[in-house]
Design a protein around this motif. Structure first.
Motif, PDB file in Angstrom:
ATOM      1  N   ALA A  57       0.830  -1.209   0.000  1.00 33.45           N
ATOM      2  CA  ALA A  57       0.000   0.000   0.000  1.00 33.45           C
ATOM      3  C   ALA A  57       0.863   1.257   0.000  1.00 33.45           C
ATOM      4  CB  ALA A  57      -0.933   0.010   1.212  1.00 33.45           C
ATOM      5  N   ALA A  58       2.096   1.125   0.494  1.00 27.25           N
ATOM      6  CA  ALA A  58       3.016   2.274   0.471  1.00 27.25           C
ATOM      7  C   ALA A  58       3.448   2.592  -0.962  1.00 27.25           C
ATOM      8  CB  ALA A  58       4.234   1.983   1.340  1.00 27.25           C
ATOM      9  N   ILE A  59       3.211   1.662  -1.898  1.00 31.54           N
ATOM     10  CA  ILE A  59       3.470   1.892  -3.319  1.00 31.54           C
ATOM     11  C   ILE A  59       2.171   2.266  -4.041  1.00 31.54           C
ATOM     12  CG2 ILE A  59       4.324   0.838  -5.460  1.00 31.54           C
ATOM     13  CD1 ILE A  59       5.882  -1.162  -3.612  1.00 31.54           C
ATOM     14  N   SER A  60       1.144   1.409  -3.867  1.00 36.74           N
ATOM     15  CA  SER A  60      -0.112   1.633  -4.601  1.00 36.74           C
ATOM     16  C   SER A  60      -0.820   2.901  -4.141  1.00 36.74           C
ATOM     17  CB  SER A  60      -1.043   0.425  -4.434  1.00 36.74           C
ATOM     18  OG  SER A  60      -1.439   0.264  -3.079  1.00 36.74           O
ATOM     19  N   GLY A  61      -0.739   3.201  -2.840  1.00 41.33           N
ATOM     20  CA  GLY A  61      -1.450   4.367  -2.306  1.00 41.33           C
ATOM     21  C   GLY A  61      -0.975   5.679  -2.904  1.00 41.33           C
ATOM     22  N   PRO A  62       0.321   5.986  -2.772  1.00 39.76           N
ATOM     23  CA  PRO A  62       0.807   7.249  -3.358  1.00 39.76           C
ATOM     24  C   PRO A  62       0.562   7.334  -4.867  1.00 39.76           C
ATOM     25  CG  PRO A  62       2.398   6.384  -1.788  1.00 39.76           C
ATOM     26  CD  PRO A  62       1.325   5.342  -1.928  1.00 39.76           C
ATOM     27  N   ASP A  80      -7.526  14.902   2.185  1.00 38.23           N
ATOM     28  CA  ASP A  80      -8.773  15.251   1.488  1.00 38.23           C
ATOM     29  C   ASP A  80      -9.857  14.186   1.630  1.00 38.23           C
ATOM     30  OD1 ASP A  80      -7.519  17.564   0.311  1.00 38.23           O
ATOM     31  OD2 ASP A  80      -6.490  16.184  -1.066  1.00 38.23           O
ATOM     32  N   ILE A  81      -9.473  13.019   2.135  1.00 33.63           N
ATOM     33  CA  ILE A  81     -10.364  11.852   2.098  1.00 33.63           C
ATOM     34  C   ILE A  81     -11.408  11.917   3.219  1.00 33.63           C
ATOM     35  CG2 ILE A  81     -10.419   9.338   2.428  1.00 33.63           C
ATOM     36  CD1 ILE A  81      -9.347  10.170  -0.314  1.00 33.63           C
ATOM     37  N   ASP A  82     -12.666  11.662   2.851  1.00 39.65           N
ATOM     38  CA  ASP A  82     -13.769  11.663   3.812  1.00 39.65           C
ATOM     39  C   ASP A  82     -14.069  10.273   4.357  1.00 39.65           C
ATOM     40  OD1 ASP A  82     -14.467  14.486   3.356  1.00 39.65           O
ATOM     41  OD2 ASP A  82     -15.038  13.766   1.351  1.00 39.65           O
ATOM     42  N   LEU A  83     -13.709   9.239   3.585  1.00 38.29           N
ATOM     43  CA  LEU A  83     -14.026   7.867   3.973  1.00 38.29           C
ATOM     44  C   LEU A  83     -12.896   6.956   3.529  1.00 38.29           C
ATOM     45  CD1 LEU A  83     -15.973   5.468   4.766  1.00 38.29           C
ATOM     46  CD2 LEU A  83     -16.758   5.528   2.388  1.00 38.29           C
ATOM     47  N   ALA A  84     -12.394   6.154   4.462  1.00 39.69           N
ATOM     48  CA  ALA A  84     -11.350   5.181   4.125  1.00 39.69           C
ATOM     49  C   ALA A  84     -11.901   3.773   4.335  1.00 39.69           C
ATOM     50  CB  ALA A  84     -10.106   5.397   4.984  1.00 39.69           C
ATOM     51  N   MET A  85     -12.059   3.054   3.245  1.00 39.06           N
ATOM     52  CA  MET A  85     -12.482   1.651   3.314  1.00 39.06           C
ATOM     53  C   MET A  85     -11.212   0.807   3.196  1.00 39.06           C
ATOM     54  SD  MET A  85     -15.739   1.703   3.825  1.00 39.06           S
ATOM     55  CE  MET A  85     -15.968  -0.072   3.694  1.00 39.06           C
ATOM     56  N   LEU A  86     -10.768   0.242   4.325  1.00 38.49           N
ATOM     57  CA  LEU A  86      -9.463  -0.419   4.406  1.00 38.49           C
ATOM     58  C   LEU A  86      -9.672  -1.884   4.780  1.00 38.49           C
ATOM     59  CD1 LEU A  86      -7.683   2.331   6.542  1.00 38.49           C
ATOM     60  CD2 LEU A  86      -7.863   2.203   4.041  1.00 38.49           C
ATOM     61  N   TYR A  87      -9.273  -2.764   3.919  1.00 39.92           N
ATOM     62  CA  TYR A  87      -9.503  -4.202   4.079  1.00 39.92           C
ATOM     63  C   TYR A  87      -9.062  -4.653   5.474  1.00 39.92           C
ATOM     64  CZ  TYR A  87     -10.048  -8.966   2.235  1.00 39.92           C
ATOM     65  OH  TYR A  87     -10.466 -10.249   1.981  1.00 39.92           O
ATOM     66  N   PHE A  90      -2.440  -0.080   6.875  1.00 41.07           N
ATOM     67  CA  PHE A  90      -2.856   0.679   5.688  1.00 41.07           C
ATOM     68  C   PHE A  90      -3.009   2.173   6.004  1.00 41.07           C
ATOM     69  CE2 PHE A  90      -4.987  -3.541   4.415  1.00 41.07           C
ATOM     70  CZ  PHE A  90      -3.775  -4.029   3.979  1.00 41.07           C
ATOM     71  N   LEU A  91      -3.455   2.510   7.210  1.00 39.25           N
ATOM     72  CA  LEU A  91      -3.518   3.936   7.588  1.00 39.25           C
ATOM     73  C   LEU A  91      -2.130   4.555   7.481  1.00 39.25           C
ATOM     74  CD1 LEU A  91      -5.940   3.695  10.630  1.00 39.25           C
ATOM     75  CD2 LEU A  91      -6.358   5.052   8.563  1.00 39.25           C
ATOM     76  N   GLU A  92      -1.125   3.807   7.893  1.00 41.13           N
ATOM     77  CA  GLU A  92       0.254   4.302   7.803  1.00 41.13           C
ATOM     78  C   GLU A  92       0.721   4.356   6.347  1.00 41.13           C
ATOM     79  OE1 GLU A  92       2.408   1.525  10.192  1.00 41.13           O
ATOM     80  OE2 GLU A  92       1.508   2.193  12.075  1.00 41.13           O
ATOM     81  N   ASP A  93       0.568   3.243   5.645  1.00 39.07           N
ATOM     82  CA  ASP A  93       1.134   3.141   4.301  1.00 39.07           C
ATOM     83  C   ASP A  93       0.430   4.051   3.301  1.00 39.07           C
ATOM     84  OD1 ASP A  93       2.982   1.328   5.221  1.00 39.07           O
ATOM     85  OD2 ASP A  93       1.809  -0.428   4.663  1.00 39.07           O
ATOM     86  N   LEU A  94      -0.857   4.321   3.523  1.00 37.83           N
ATOM     87  CA  LEU A  94      -1.577   5.232   2.628  1.00 37.83           C
ATOM     88  C   LEU A  94      -1.340   6.688   2.992  1.00 37.83           C
ATOM     89  CD1 LEU A  94      -4.975   3.299   2.310  1.00 37.83           C
ATOM     90  CD2 LEU A  94      -3.111   3.390   0.635  1.00 37.83           C
ATOM     91  N   ARG A 127      -1.623   4.275  17.643  1.00 36.33           N
ATOM     92  CA  ARG A 127      -2.044   5.481  18.367  1.00 36.33           C
ATOM     93  C   ARG A 127      -3.123   6.239  17.600  1.00 36.33           C
ATOM     94  NH1 ARG A 127       3.001   4.213  20.111  1.00 36.33           N
ATOM     95  NH2 ARG A 127       4.017   4.773  18.161  1.00 36.33           N
ATOM     96  N   PHE A 128      -3.059   6.177  16.250  1.00 34.91           N
ATOM     97  CA  PHE A 128      -4.061   6.859  15.419  1.00 34.91           C
ATOM     98  C   PHE A 128      -5.466   6.325  15.687  1.00 34.91           C
ATOM     99  CE2 PHE A 128      -6.601   7.570  11.634  1.00 34.91           C
ATOM    100  CZ  PHE A 128      -6.258   8.844  11.218  1.00 34.91           C
ATOM    101  N   VAL A 129      -5.592   4.993  15.866  1.00 34.51           N
ATOM    102  CA  VAL A 129      -6.928   4.401  16.010  1.00 34.51           C
ATOM    103  C   VAL A 129      -7.438   4.432  17.454  1.00 34.51           C
ATOM    104  CG1 VAL A 129      -6.517   2.857  14.044  1.00 34.51           C
ATOM    105  CG2 VAL A 129      -6.119   2.018  16.380  1.00 34.51           C
TER     106      VAL A 129
END
Lengths: 383, 122
Positions: free
Chosen positions: A258-263, A275-282, A292-296, A306-308
């Motif tokens: 995801a650190a590749i596909s996300g950017p 800018d994202i309002d909704l993150a649907m993360l497998y 995925f929160l980190e890699d995206l 800590r984020f969650v």
């Protein structure tokens, strides 16, 4: 329209979306379910079967499932795919369908999937073989692989089991707002922590469901989307990265593809995580949305736990994540990625009922396959 | 037709003779495990068998839990001193006592009739 940064941004749209049979769907086959969800998605779009000239599926028990579904529906598609990137297949299909649509190869893509392992347990699991380099050590597939990644994240970054549990609790709180979700009983941090340990540090409540469900989406070019029945959802970006098959070959246990596909997907879209309002993360396991929160790019590497914390990704939190209840509390029939896309479409159309994210304009759907092996990111916008 | 090595079969034959072998590229010097016909990434096909030092560090660990706690067992990823990472288990210590960063060394044991590569505390 041109293809900038490897993707035809805003050239295509999702115009139909549906789910079917979530929870228990007895008495039918997987292909019956995929066909039903596909027909519902076409009706949602105001299109018919005769419009479809490309078919993308990932049959749960049938390696030649693309041909099976084409035959079942009586189609002679120009493009058929039944790719084997696991749960990420459907985000990959959005990428592939957008390119085929933009090229004029096809005019209407149906992406459909159904699976009912809870009601109709497969006689054999013949789709993959166990690695001869891992099988002798008897890891639970796939749980132990994710547990190993979690152990490394906890070791390096101080991520705690309570932070993992926050992911399960947030998913359950969203599920309680979704009439379609399979698991809607209250769930607290302590219940996750005291649940039966399966493969340290993951308890049974850190693991996704294994229930029935079907889903489908329909894609056309943006010009045609305006004439469809529902408000279109534009495809802004889609990118994919495969880094390994087995966990022992993952290049870095705490950094996914995801650190590749996300950017890449964000660059195609011309937007960023802020800018994202909704993150649907497998969410196959509680560790996966944290990674995925980190890699995206929603938080720095190592800060996902800590984020969650403190309900931050549940209803009323700082970021809406997995508003359908996710694989942890809504549905996970084996390959969950298409349900991420359907929920994103529903939120961007403003039809998510009690769980609606206010003014949802931009969403990211991130699919995962294998054991953090295949990662595919799709950025979607309200049309 | 050039003769192709038989990666898994040759590795198992070495293991059966009591040797833990890995591959090394003559041109790049890189070590490879699991065995294959080219070095991943470089595509170098000049791989030769070399005996692994057996020295390794636990990189990640999980314990698979069974109803009877005595049946629970650990599964680890270890980093070999030569570089490659592989899945294994750590014997000779309580399943719950395996820690990331622990120094371990290779040992070949019997899993029924089959020789099996495991690790023990160094």
């Amino acid at each position: 329209m041109s293809i900038a940064r490897g993707f035809p941004s805003r050239s295509t749209a999702i115009v139909g979306a549906a789910t079917y049979g979530i929870g228990r769907c007895p008495g039918v086959s997987a292909v019956d379910m995929a066909a039903r969800a596909g027909m519902l998605a076409l009706a949602d779009a105001g299109l018919t079967l005769s419009d479809v000239d490309a078919l993308y599926t990932s049959a749960p028990y049938e390696a030649l499932g693309g041909m099976e579904l084409a035959e079942y529906l009586g189609l002679t598609p120009k493009v058929v795919d039944c790719n084997r990137t696991g749960g990420s297949a459907f985000e990959v299909y959005v990428q592939q369908a957008a390119l085929a649509l933009e090229a004029g190869l096809i005019d209407c893509a149906l992406i459909a999937y159904g699976s009912n392992p809870a009601s109709n347990p497969p006689l054999s699991v013949g789709m993959t073989r166990q690695s001869p380099w891992e099988a002798p050590y008897r890891p639970l597939a796939p749980i132990s692989s994710y547990a190993l990644a979690a152990s490394r994240h906890m070791h390096l970054y101080g991520t705690t089991r309570s932070q993992l549990a926050e992911v399960a609790v947030a998913a359950r709180r969203w599920a309680q707002l979704n009439p379609e979700a399979a698991m809607r009983d209250p769930l607290g941090i302590d219940e996750v922590l005291s649940a039966r340990m399966v493969s340290d540090p993951l308890t049974v409540r850190d693991c996704c469901l294994f229930n029935d469900g079907a889903a489908a989406v329909v894609m056309v070019r943006a010009d045609r989307a305006k004439d469809c029945a529902r408000r279109p959802v534009e495809v802004l970006g889609a990118a994919h990265a495969v880094t390994h098959r087995e966990i022992s070959s993952m290049p870095d246990l705490t950094v996914t593809g995801a650190a590749i596909s996300g950017p890449q997907a964000f660059a195609q879209a011309g937007v960023g995580p802020a800018d994202i309002d909704l993150a649907m993360l497998y969410d196959a396991f509680t560790i996966t949305p944290i990674l995925f929160l980190e890699d995206l790019g929603f938080c720095p590497k190592g800060e996902g736990g800590r984020f969650v914390a403190d309900g931050a990704i549940g209803p009323g939190g700082r970021l809406a994540v997995n508003t359908n209840g996710g694989g942890l509390s809504c549905v996970h029939p084996g390959m969950y990625g298409l349900f991420l896309l359907v929920e994103a479409v529903r939120q961007l159309r403003g039809e998510a009922g009690e769980r609606q994210v206010q003014n949802a304009e931009l969403a990211v759907a991130h699919g995962n396959g294998g054991v953090l092996s295949s990662e595919a990111t799709v950025v979607l916008a309200r049309g | 037709m050039t003769t192709m090595i038989q990666p898994e079969a040759e590795w198992r034959a070495h293991l059966a003779e009591g040797r833990f072998m890995i591959q090394r590229s003559r041109s790049t010097g890189g070590h490879v495990f699991y065995p294959r016909i080219v070095e991943p990434g470089t595509g170098a096909d000049d791989l030769e068998w070399v005996e692994a030092s057996g020295r390794a560090i636990v990189h990640a660990v999980t314990v698979v839990r069974k109803k009877d706690p005595a049946d629970s067992y650990n599964v680890v990823l270890v980093d070999l001193a030569e570089g490659p990472r592989l899945m294994s288990r750590v014997d000779g210590v309580d399943a719950d006592a395996v820690r990331i960063g622990m120094d371990v060394r290779a040992r070949i044991v019997r899993d029924g009739e089959t020789p099996l590569l495991v690790f023990v505390p160094a």
